[in-house]
Write a protein that holds these residues in place. Structure first.
Motif, PDB file in Angstrom:
ATOM      1  N   LYS A  27       0.845  -1.318   0.020  1.00 39.70           N
ATOM      2  CA  LYS A  27      -0.039  -0.108   0.159  1.00 39.70           C
ATOM      3  C   LYS A  27       0.918   1.113  -0.030  1.00 39.70           C
ATOM      4  O   LYS A  27       0.613   2.179  -0.803  1.00 39.70           O
ATOM      5  N   MET A  28       2.198   1.349   1.063  1.00 40.07           N
ATOM      6  CA  MET A  28       2.914   2.414   0.641  1.00 40.07           C
ATOM      7  C   MET A  28       3.576   2.834  -0.655  1.00 40.07           C
ATOM      8  O   MET A  28       3.767   3.668  -0.903  1.00 40.07           O
ATOM      9  N   LEU A  29       4.057   1.692  -1.250  1.00 41.87           N
ATOM     10  CA  LEU A  29       4.547   1.729  -2.418  1.00 41.87           C
ATOM     11  C   LEU A  29       3.543   2.265  -3.363  1.00 41.87           C
ATOM     12  O   LEU A  29       3.847   3.162  -4.285  1.00 41.87           O
ATOM     13  N   THR A  30       2.224   1.746  -3.504  1.00 37.59           N
ATOM     14  CA  THR A  30       1.115   2.216  -4.142  1.00 37.59           C
ATOM     15  C   THR A  30       0.850   3.891  -3.913  1.00 37.59           C
ATOM     16  O   THR A  30       0.886   4.704  -4.915  1.00 37.59           O
ATOM     17  N   TYR A  31       1.124   4.363  -2.807  1.00 38.00           N
ATOM     18  CA  TYR A  31       0.709   5.675  -2.471  1.00 38.00           C
ATOM     19  C   TYR A  31       2.134   6.458  -3.027  1.00 38.00           C
ATOM     20  O   TYR A  31       1.819   7.627  -3.669  1.00 38.00           O
ATOM     21  N   VAL A  32       3.072   6.001  -3.163  1.00 34.82           N
ATOM     22  CA  VAL A  32       4.383   6.595  -3.543  1.00 34.82           C
ATOM     23  C   VAL A  32       4.187   6.783  -5.092  1.00 34.82           C
ATOM     24  O   VAL A  32       4.394   7.895  -5.477  1.00 34.82           O
ATOM     25  N   LEU A  33       4.059   5.794  -5.836  1.00 38.34           N
ATOM     26  CA  LEU A  33       3.811   5.840  -7.141  1.00 38.34           C
ATOM     27  C   LEU A  33       2.562   6.384  -7.760  1.00 38.34           C
ATOM     28  O   LEU A  33       2.689   7.062  -8.796  1.00 38.34           O
ATOM     29  N   ALA A  34       1.404   6.682  -6.910  1.00 41.98           N
ATOM     30  CA  ALA A  34       0.545   7.362  -7.173  1.00 41.98           C
ATOM     31  C   ALA A  34       0.762   8.887  -7.540  1.00 41.98           C
ATOM     32  O   ALA A  34       0.139   9.457  -8.362  1.00 41.98           O
ATOM     33  N   PHE A  35       1.797   9.395  -6.624  1.00 46.56           N
ATOM     34  CA  PHE A  35       2.272  10.792  -6.938  1.00 46.56           C
ATOM     35  C   PHE A  35       2.895  11.000  -8.396  1.00 46.56           C
ATOM     36  O   PHE A  35       2.564  12.127  -8.721  1.00 46.56           O
ATOM     37  N   GLY A  36       3.420   9.738  -8.839  1.00 50.34           N
ATOM     38  CA  GLY A  36       3.945   9.993 -10.199  1.00 50.34           C
ATOM     39  C   GLY A  36       2.852  10.113 -11.255  1.00 50.34           C
ATOM     40  O   GLY A  36       3.154  10.888 -12.322  1.00 50.34           O
ATOM     41  N   MET A  37       1.826   9.517 -11.006  1.00 52.19           N
ATOM     42  CA  MET A  37       0.573   9.744 -11.890  1.00 52.19           C
ATOM     43  C   MET A  37       0.239  11.367 -12.071  1.00 52.19           C
ATOM     44  O   MET A  37       0.062  11.771 -12.968  1.00 52.19           O
ATOM     45  N   LEU A  38       0.243  12.102 -10.975  1.00 52.62           N
ATOM     46  CA  LEU A  38      -0.212  13.571 -10.777  1.00 52.62           C
ATOM     47  C   LEU A  38       1.170  13.939 -11.501  1.00 52.62           C
ATOM     48  O   LEU A  38       0.901  15.010 -12.273  1.00 52.62           O
ATOM     49  N   GLY A  39       2.364  13.462 -11.372  1.00 51.42           N
ATOM     50  CA  GLY A  39       3.409  14.377 -11.957  1.00 51.42           C
ATOM     51  C   GLY A  39       3.338  14.242 -13.477  1.00 51.42           C
ATOM     52  O   GLY A  39       3.851  15.172 -14.064  1.00 51.42           O
ATOM     53  N   GLN A  40       2.883  13.159 -14.080  1.00 50.55           N
ATOM     54  CA  GLN A  40       2.724  12.660 -15.354  1.00 50.55           C
ATOM     55  C   GLN A  40       1.832  13.988 -16.260  1.00 50.55           C
ATOM     56  O   GLN A  40       2.120  14.494 -17.189  1.00 50.55           O
TER      57      GLN A  40
END
Length: 438
Positions: free
Chosen positions: A274-287
């Motif tokens: 779950k924590m890694l999911t949260y980390v990578l989710a911010f990448g979606m916003l970055g794209q």
């Protein structure tokens, strides 16, 4: 019925299905970071940390090595047939991974996955160049990469959930492979290599896109000439070095962060996913933000600085976030720092991608493969570097790791400065007929 003067929107559908391709690409890629720390995997294969590092790193090595050949194949034979083949192959090799019984079999399966996935993003760059006008390419690049980040964001949680629910790591790979084959069929059905080949594109959309109808494919002889141009281009070398350094920094998130959270921070497997999911989710916003940021900067400051500003500013922020990691006691604060790295890495990516379309011309997929090759050499090196740094650093190994990752981002932010997106690699590239925004 569409009015004759109203452009159709097939170009948006092309970007949408290419996002779907990127989704399964990253789901199949990142799932191994979760699988190697699962109880069922370690019970079955009993690998050492060094062997796991070789497995994770080998994927990126072969993925990097075949970037240019796979990209050229798309420039030569077209994006539609080649990318369909690539999706089918990596799905079959993902299924094959679920049948291995030891280190050697796992290593071979991941090597083959890396070969098959190599052409995905270079081919996507060529599709974007042919289907999207100049001032919309960064946003389109960001959306395709967003598809990958969605797959990467969901991969940790979905993989662990499937393993825990089904009691076995192998089944999760077979399910991922089946989904990939379905997506390959959808891609073949919906995509055409050139706008002029698509039966649903009208004249108004063709005029908006602004690509010439008679552009010839890149022959094998021309590839040699293009490669010589690549080796002489200061801009392309700077872009390639930046991608390599950036991937050393970002690769930690998708290879060793799950293991770090479990072993060093005492987090459970599902909670770590779950924590890694949260980390990578911010990448979606970055794209998404990065695409708009780059297209705005390009309109405001011109092509050269419009591509540079998103890259260099984002990479310096990544470095600052990693510098904080050794000094935070809260695991959630550490996760927040990694989320900043994820966001800012992806904030820079649309500019890195758009640059390839700017300079690559008919060799865009090969040029994209060239840059991506060096980037993934960095990811491969990073996967091997982390356990080595932990070992030589002893009690301060974690601090050494995070400072090294920060240093990689600082160098990346500096090394992009000589890049110039106005200097073409292929001299006979036809000019964009219409630079209008999408």
């Amino acid at each position: 019925m569409t009015h004759p003067t109203t452009p159709t929107t097939i170009r948006h559908r092309i970007i949408g299905v290419t996002m779907l391709m990127a989704f399964i690409l990253y789901l199949d890629r990142i799932c191994m970071g979760e699988i190697v720390k699962s109880v069922s995997f370690n019970h079955d294969l009993k690998l050492t940390d060094e062997q796991i590092g070789h497995v994770l790193g080998s994927f990126f090595f072969m993925y990097a090595l075949f970037q240019v050949p796979a990209g050229w194949a798309s420039d030569r034979f077209g994006a539609r047939p080649m990318l369909t083949i690539y999706i089918v192959l990596w799905s079959l090799f993902t299924a094959m991974t679920g049948f291995v019984t030891g280190f050697a079999g796992l290593l071979v399966a991941r090597l083959l996955c890396g070969v098959a996935e190599a052409g995905a993003y270079p081919t996507s760059m060529a599709l974007i160049r042919k289907w999207i006008p100049l001032t919309g390419r960064a946003r389109a690049s960001g959306m395709v990469a967003l598809g990958g980040r969605i797959g990467g964001t969901l991969a940790p949680f979905l993989t662990i959930w499937m393993i825990v629910t089904m009691g076995n790591w192998r089944t999760s790979l077979w399910i991922d492979a089946a989904v990939g084959l379905v997506i390959a069929a959808i891609f073949w059905k919906m995509v055409r290599s050139n706008p002029h080949e698509h039966p649903q594109v009208n004249a108004a959309e063709l005029e908006l896109i602004g690509r010439p109808q008679g552009e010839k494919s890149l022959s094998g002889r021309e590839l040699l000439s293009a490669l010589w141009s690549f080796t002489k281009s200061r801009s392309l070398w700077c872009n390639s070095a930046a991608q390599m350094l950036q991937n050393i920094g970002w690769g930690f998130l998708v290879t060793w962060l799950p293991t770090y959270l479990v072993k060093e921070r005492g987090v459970g497997e599902i909670e770590g996913g779950k924590m890694l999911t949260y980390v990578l989710a911010f990448g979606m916003l970055g794209q998404i933000a990065g695409g708009y940021y780059c297209d705005w900067a390009t309109r405001r400051f011109g092509l050269r600085w419009g591509r540079l500003l998103p890259m260099t500013s984002s990479m310096f922020v990544c470095a600052a976030a990693y510098m904080c990691c050794p000094f935070v006691e809260s695991t959630w604060t550490l996760v927040a720092c990694c989320a900043v790295v994820s966001f800012c890495t992806d904030l820079a990516n649309p500019a890195l991608w758009a640059f390839m379309g700017d300079v690559g011309g008919r060799a865009t997929a090969a040029a994209g493969g060239w840059g991506n090759m060096w980037g993934n050499f960095g990811a491969s090196a990073g996967a091997l570097l982390i356990p080595w740094l932990m070992k030589i650093g002893g009690g301060d190994g974690k601090t050494l790791v995070f400072f090294t990752l920060a240093g990689a981002f600082v160098l990346a932010g500096l090394i992009v400065l000589p890049m110039d997106a106005t200097k073409k690699l292929i001299a006979d590239e036809p000019a964009d007929l219409n630079p209008a925004s999408t």
